[in-house]
Design an enzyme around this catalytic site. Structure first.
Site, PDB file in Angstrom:
ATOM      1  N   TYR A  76       0.840  -1.209   0.000  1.00 25.03           N
ATOM      2  CA  TYR A  76       0.000   0.000   0.000  1.00 25.03           C
ATOM      3  C   TYR A  76       0.869   1.250   0.000  1.00 25.03           C
ATOM      4  CZ  TYR A  76      -3.824   3.167   0.873  1.00 25.03           C
ATOM      5  OH  TYR A  76      -4.740   4.177   0.737  1.00 25.03           O
ATOM      6  N   PHE A 128      -7.550  21.307 -24.541  1.00 19.05           N
ATOM      7  CA  PHE A 128      -7.853  19.879 -24.630  1.00 19.05           C
ATOM      8  C   PHE A 128      -9.074  19.646 -23.739  1.00 19.05           C
ATOM      9  CE2 PHE A 128      -7.853  15.406 -23.597  1.00 19.05           C
ATOM     10  CZ  PHE A 128      -7.953  14.918 -24.881  1.00 19.05           C
ATOM     11  N   THR A 129      -9.925  18.709 -24.160  1.00 12.23           N
ATOM     12  CA  THR A 129     -11.246  18.533 -23.526  1.00 12.23           C
ATOM     13  C   THR A 129     -11.173  18.402 -22.005  1.00 12.23           C
ATOM     14  OG1 THR A 129     -11.037  16.182 -24.033  1.00 12.23           O
ATOM     15  CG2 THR A 129     -12.298  17.515 -25.590  1.00 12.23           C
ATOM     16  N   ASP A 219       1.790  20.280 -20.495  1.00 10.07           N
ATOM     17  CA  ASP A 219       1.108  19.002 -20.725  1.00 10.07           C
ATOM     18  C   ASP A 219       2.084  18.141 -21.526  1.00 10.07           C
ATOM     19  OD1 ASP A 219      -0.297  16.813 -21.605  1.00 10.07           O
ATOM     20  OD2 ASP A 219      -2.172  17.910 -21.905  1.00 10.07           O
ATOM     21  N   LYS A 262      -0.081   7.576 -23.500  1.00  5.96           N
ATOM     22  CA  LYS A 262       0.340   7.911 -24.867  1.00  5.96           C
ATOM     23  C   LYS A 262       1.837   7.587 -25.018  1.00  5.96           C
ATOM     24  CE  LYS A 262      -3.608  10.399 -24.434  1.00  5.96           C
ATOM     25  NZ  LYS A 262      -4.429  10.386 -23.211  1.00  5.96           N
ATOM     26  N   ARG A 386     -13.441  15.155 -33.870  1.00  8.17           N
ATOM     27  CA  ARG A 386     -12.794  16.252 -33.142  1.00  8.17           C
ATOM     28  C   ARG A 386     -13.274  17.537 -33.819  1.00  8.17           C
ATOM     29  NH1 ARG A 386     -10.229  14.317 -28.301  1.00  8.17           N
ATOM     30  NH2 ARG A 386     -12.451  14.316 -28.038  1.00  8.17           N
ATOM     31  N   PHE A 453     -19.041  14.457 -26.171  1.00  6.66           N
ATOM     32  CA  PHE A 453     -18.653  13.602 -27.293  1.00  6.66           C
ATOM     33  C   PHE A 453     -18.544  12.134 -26.919  1.00  6.66           C
ATOM     34  CE2 PHE A 453     -14.299  13.179 -25.816  1.00  6.66           C
ATOM     35  CZ  PHE A 453     -14.146  14.320 -25.034  1.00  6.66           C
TER      36      PHE A 453
END
Ligand code: F0G
Length: 463
Positions: A76, A128-129, A219, A262, A386, A453
């Site tokens: 943990y 970005f969303t 980001d 990614k 998009r 979306f």
């Protein structure tokens, strides 16, 4: 042997395990599409032939990563995999402190809550969303300060992800530095078509914000892909390694949010990395509320190990060259057939320009949504809208936001599909382009409140 053309790249791996694909009949796909409300997010993966929905979490891991999974320390607190990940983040990204999160938006939630006071502004190089939504939920207002050419799918400039310094300066002058929470700078800007930012621009943003005491949060989700573009397009860095360039990019910021799903070649995972001890202490405390203890942040030990090893593989030049080379291969084929795509070709995806593909539709017909639905119907290939659906509604007016770019994203998972799959994809898009005049618009029949979306439903317009 003098006539043999040398390829610039080939996959720097061989395949050890396969996952069979299945292809439904057109009739079956029509049923699946109707059931999914003409939204590719609502299709079952089993009903998809080639899945280009996203490059997020869809990567193929290496044997080295899988071996690391077996070394997961599932304690943990204080897992050894946390310390390995911390060491790799410090080495490659260069930040001092690490807070793991289950994925990128977990980190976005933390940093937005910590740094944004209600009423403040958060400028960024295109939204970005999930990033923008967390900024809004924390009481902030996102302001787009990307260069104008980012909104033009035909402009060929090499760094269309750059921040427009004039726009940023004008915002600071208008609202005052105290009203700017921080600047978000994204690598290879997703919504612009995977367009990179230059190191020159990153340094200029750093210099401008430093003058006003404003923080920069990077980001870093696709920073490795961005570093490849810097190496190949920005002369000063041609001899730098990918790792050195990533490090230099991050050095222009105070911290980073990361979706490891990614660049980092894993199926789940993310982190917040930060240099400021006070912000770190607050994030380490807050992560306990939303994700889990600060040495696992919602991840299993094995997930952190796979991500630590993924960092090592992601910055290998042969890997990134083949990854971007594959996307480029499909893009060049489509261009040769006269199909309108966003140029220059981006890092993680080919973006079809639905406005030019379907000139007979208006933006209220949801052209990119319709095109993605039709591509699935005709070929079993899954892509993503998009455009106007992704852009959502304006908070103040409640009206649709009308983005200039109306795109369908064909996103390539890393190390997953072969060149034959790429050819099949290009052929499917070419066939669709031939019959484009028959593609009808859609009507939205169900609209969720947040990030619509993902779950919105549609029906073909009559006529
Ligand atoms: N930032 C960027 C630039 C992204 O592309 C994403 C996710 C996130 C942050 C959020 O990360 O999904 O791990 O919570 N993009 C995915 C996509 C969903 O398909 O482009 P997450």
């Amino acid at each position: 042997m003098t006539n043999i053309k040398k390829r610039a790249w080939a996959e720097p791996f061989k395949i050890k395990m396969v996952e069979p694909l299945k292809m439904l009949s057109r009739h079956e796909r029509a049923g699946a599409l109707r059931e999914a409300g003409f939204n590719t997010f609502l299709l079952r993966s089993e009903d998809v032939y080639i899945d280009l929905l996203t490059d997020s979490g869809t990567n193929a891991m290496s044997d080295y990563q899988w071996a690391g999974m077996m070394l997961g320390d599932e304690a943990y607190a204080g897992s050894r995999n946390y310390y390995h990940l911390e060491a790799m983040v410090q080495r490659v990204y260069g930040y001092k402190y690490l807070v793991p999160t289950h994925q990128g938006r977990g980190a976005e939630n933390l940093i937005s809550k910590i740094l944004i006071k209600p009423g403040q502004y958060v400028p960024g190089n295109m939204y970005f969303t999930t990033t923008r939504l967390h900024q809004e939920l924390a009481g902030g207002t996102f302001v787009d300060v990307i260069v104008d050419e980012a909104h033009d799918s035909t402009d060929l400039r090499p760094f269309k992800g750059n921040v427009d310094l004039g726009k940023l300066e004008a915002l600071i002058a208008k609202v005052g530095a105290a009203k700017v929470a921080y600047v978000t700078v994204a690598a290879t800007v997703n919504m612009a078509g995977g367009q990179p930012i230059s190191l020159e621009n990153l340094k200029a943003v750093r210099a401008l914000t430093a003058k006003h005491g404003i923080k920069v949060i990077f980001d870093a989700t696709r920073a490795v892909e961005n570093a490849y573009f810097i190496k190949t397009r920005e002369a000063a860095y041609a001899d730098w390694t990918i790792e050195q360039i990533v490090h230099e990019m991050c050095a222009q910021s105070d911290g980073a949010t990361m979706s490891g799903k990614k660049d980092l070649l894993v199926n789940i995972g993310g982190f917040l990395a930060i240099n400021d001890l006070d912000v770190f202490e607050e994030a380490r405390n807050l992560v306990v509320v939303y994700e889990g203890l600060h040495t696992y942040g919602g991840l299993a030990g094995r997930d952190m190990e796979a991500m630590a090893r993924g960092i090592e593989e992601a910055v290998q030049y042969d890997h990134i060259r083949a990854r971007i080379g594959q996307v480029e291969y499909v893009g060049e084929r489509l261009k040769a057939s006269g199909i309108p795509i966003v140029e220059p070709i981006g890092g993680h995806a080919i973006f079809l320009d639905a406005r030019r593909f379907l000139p007979h539709l208006t933006q209220d017909d949801f052209p990119a949504q319709a095109l993605a639905a039709e591509l699935y119907l005709e070929s079993g290939i899954r892509a993503m809208e998009r455009g106007i659906v992704s852009a959502g509604r304006d908070d103040a007016t409640g009206k649709h936001r009308y983005p200039k770019l109306e795109l369908v994203r064909l996103t390539f998972p890393r190390r997953v599909y072969t060149q034959a799959h790429c050819d099949v994809t290009a052929e499917a898009v070419e066939a669709l382009y031939e019959s484009r005049a028959e593609i009808r618009g859609l009507e939205m029949t169900y609209e969720p409140k947040y990030l619509r979306f993902f779950q919105a439903r549609f029906e073909p317009k009559a006529g």
